[in-house]
Write a protein that holds these residues in place. Structure first.
Motif, PDB file in Angstrom:
ATOM      1  N   PHE A  30      35.552   3.290  70.508  1.00  0.00           N
ATOM      2  CA  PHE A  30      35.216   4.708  70.314  1.00  0.00           C
ATOM      3  C   PHE A  30      34.013   5.045  71.189  1.00  0.00           C
ATOM      4  CE2 PHE A  30      37.147   3.332  66.262  1.00  0.00           C
ATOM      5  CZ  PHE A  30      38.240   4.178  66.241  1.00  0.00           C
ATOM      6  N   ARG A  31      34.273   5.279  72.455  1.00  0.00           N
ATOM      7  CA  ARG A  31      33.183   5.403  73.419  1.00  0.00           C
ATOM      8  C   ARG A  31      32.569   6.802  73.438  1.00  0.00           C
ATOM      9  NH1 ARG A  31      32.853   0.710  75.273  1.00  0.00           N
ATOM     10  NH2 ARG A  31      34.712  -0.558  75.517  1.00  0.00           N
ATOM     11  N   THR A  32      33.199   7.732  72.749  1.00  0.00           N
ATOM     12  CA  THR A  32      32.645   9.089  72.723  1.00  0.00           C
ATOM     13  C   THR A  32      31.506   9.231  71.697  1.00  0.00           C
ATOM     14  OG1 THR A  32      34.402   9.679  71.196  1.00  0.00           O
ATOM     15  CG2 THR A  32      34.749  10.246  73.499  1.00  0.00           C
ATOM     16  N   VAL A  33      31.299   8.188  70.871  1.00  0.00           N
ATOM     17  CA  VAL A  33      30.239   8.256  69.856  1.00  0.00           C
ATOM     18  C   VAL A  33      28.888   7.991  70.512  1.00  0.00           C
ATOM     19  CG1 VAL A  33      29.359   7.292  67.694  1.00  0.00           C
ATOM     20  CG2 VAL A  33      31.824   7.479  68.060  1.00  0.00           C
ATOM     21  N   HIS A  34      28.017   8.991  70.505  1.00  0.00           N
ATOM     22  CA  HIS A  34      26.728   8.882  71.186  1.00  0.00           C
ATOM     23  C   HIS A  34      25.584   8.524  70.261  1.00  0.00           C
ATOM     24  CE1 HIS A  34      27.530  10.835  75.256  1.00  0.00           C
ATOM     25  NE2 HIS A  34      28.648  10.370  74.765  1.00  0.00           N
ATOM     26  N   ASP A  35      25.749   8.844  68.985  1.00  0.00           N
ATOM     27  CA  ASP A  35      24.658   8.573  68.054  1.00  0.00           C
ATOM     28  C   ASP A  35      25.212   8.558  66.633  1.00  0.00           C
ATOM     29  OD1 ASP A  35      21.995   8.093  67.389  1.00  0.00           O
ATOM     30  OD2 ASP A  35      21.638  10.205  66.934  1.00  0.00           O
ATOM     31  N   VAL A  36      24.635   7.709  65.798  1.00  0.00           N
ATOM     32  CA  VAL A  36      24.999   7.688  64.378  1.00  0.00           C
ATOM     33  C   VAL A  36      23.714   7.655  63.562  1.00  0.00           C
ATOM     34  CG1 VAL A  36      26.204   6.449  62.535  1.00  0.00           C
ATOM     35  CG2 VAL A  36      27.130   6.405  64.857  1.00  0.00           C
ATOM     36  N   LYS A  37      23.632   8.544  62.602  1.00  0.00           N
ATOM     37  CA  LYS A  37      22.480   8.554  61.688  1.00  0.00           C
ATOM     38  C   LYS A  37      23.001   8.345  60.269  1.00  0.00           C
ATOM     39  CE  LYS A  37      18.822  10.063  64.230  1.00  0.00           C
ATOM     40  NZ  LYS A  37      19.165   9.000  65.202  1.00  0.00           N
ATOM     41  N   MET A  38      22.256   7.572  59.505  1.00  0.00           N
ATOM     42  CA  MET A  38      22.646   7.315  58.120  1.00  0.00           C
ATOM     43  C   MET A  38      21.884   8.241  57.173  1.00  0.00           C
ATOM     44  SD  MET A  38      24.841   4.995  57.951  1.00  0.00           S
ATOM     45  CE  MET A  38      24.733   5.126  56.176  1.00  0.00           C
TER      46      MET A  38
END
Lengths: 84, 84
Positions: A30-38
């Motif tokens: 999933f290369r379009t994911v630039h950032d993940v915050k919890m």
């Protein structure tokens, strides 16, 4: 009455769980994911019919137990029947 | 585009974190709190302009990594500018 308390990390505080989730998603393709915050949410069921009073009480719960003011921001929102 | 994935425990699955939070709040004097449920949210920043396509991709992320279908339900929602 149901009230959601959402606890998020303040801007600038490291978020290793989000960071690692992002890495894992990228590795899975999933290369379009630039950032993940919890974020964490407590859904409280409170016996109260006065929304304003309940909010003030929940604010106090956040200060006393649910959030750490050094690293967390929190948001309080009343759950309407349609949001569930 | 920002997409929130909210992971909650399925009905009937034990929620010790919520249970203990409830106990702690009651002990602190918040006796009106009848129940506490924990939820986790991943806020994903995705490079995409097609909402439908992004949703389908995030569904796949949930199945592959973010949620455990045995114990979790998940909800996907696009974050509008006003929700942040």
């Amino acid at each position: 009455m149901e009230i959601d308390v959402t606890i998020k990390l303040k801007q600038g505080v490291a978020d290793p769980e989000g960071e690692n989730t992002k890495k894992a998603l990228n590795l899975l393709g999933f290369r379009t994911v630039h950032d993940v915050k919890m974020m964490k949410t407590f859904r409280l069921v409170i016996e109260s019919h006065d929304e304003e009073k309940a909010r003030i009480e929940v604010e106090e719960m956040c200060r006393k137990l649910l959030a750490n003011p050094v690293i967390h921001d929190y948001e309080i929102s009343v759950v309407r029947a349609g949001d569930r």
